[in-house]
Design an enzyme around this catalytic site. Structure first.
Site, PDB file in Angstrom:
ATOM      1  N   ASN A  61      23.520  -0.330 -11.284  1.00  0.00           N
ATOM      2  CA  ASN A  61      22.711  -0.280 -12.507  1.00  0.00           C
ATOM      3  C   ASN A  61      23.582  -0.057 -13.736  1.00  0.00           C
ATOM      4  OD1 ASN A  61      22.972   2.357 -11.352  1.00  0.00           O
ATOM      5  ND2 ASN A  61      21.273   3.127 -12.545  1.00  0.00           N
ATOM      6  N   GLU A  74      19.903  -4.023  -8.406  1.00  0.00           N
ATOM      7  CA  GLU A  74      19.501  -5.214  -7.648  1.00  0.00           C
ATOM      8  C   GLU A  74      19.627  -6.467  -8.503  1.00  0.00           C
ATOM      9  OE1 GLU A  74      17.971  -2.396  -8.028  1.00  0.00           O
ATOM     10  OE2 GLU A  74      16.709  -1.843  -6.334  1.00  0.00           O
TER      11      GLU A  74
END
Ligand code: THU
Length: 157
Positions: A61, A74
């Site tokens: 992130n 992701e």
């Protein structure tokens, strides 16, 4: 009126029960948490994607002072994989997270709604299921497909 229910199948593994590729992917996702840039939440998330060309692509992130400009692990991994290897199909993704205290989450972290939708695009594009591994401190959940994370998904129109 008709009523329906959708159940979501998943498996829980001890680390020692994982097959080779899963074990490598889980380890890469755990390592990626150390490359997270999360000075605001201190929640460090890592993701590792196995591609059908043998490559493993990782993401973490990336936060921003203007919060919404940041992105999740992701999506950082899947956009990087899509940009770097546009012809490759996704085979599996592992996702791990460390708490602000720095320890791996006991309960495996599950992707946010945006990431589920983003991952679904790559599963659709691959034309076959992408396995999802959700990594906890001492156990891993396995879902056979991104579809299992996103029932009644919006896909192609
Ligand atoms: N985050 C992820 O990277 N993946 C998820 O699936 C959930 C949340 C990040 C976004 C933000 O940087 C931090 O975790 C706290 O929400």
């Amino acid at each position: 009126m008709k009523e329906f229910a959708i159940s979501i199948p998943y498996k829980e593994y001890e680390y020692t029960e994982l097959d080779n590729l899963s074990a490598v992917l889980v380890e890469e996702a755990r390592k990626a948490t150390y490359r997270s840039y999360s000075p605001y939440s201190h929640f460090r998330v890592g993701a590792a994607i196995a591609l059908d060309n043998g490559q493993i692509v990782c993401g973490a992130n990336q936060e921003n002072a203007a919060f919404t400009a940041g992105t999740c692990a992701e999506r950082s991994a899947c956009f990087y994989a899509g940009a770097q290897y546009p012809e490759a199909k996704f085979e599996a993704i592992a996702i791990a997270a460390r708490t602000p205290e720095g320890t791996f989450q006991n309960v495996p972290v599950a992707p946010c709604g945006h990431c589920r939708q983003a991952l679904m695009e790559y599963e659709t594009r691959a034309g076959r299921p992408v396995r999802v591994l959700l990594v906890g401190k001492d156990r891993v959940y396995e879902l056979a497909s991104v579809k299992d994370l996103l029932p009644l998904a919006f896909t192609e129109f």
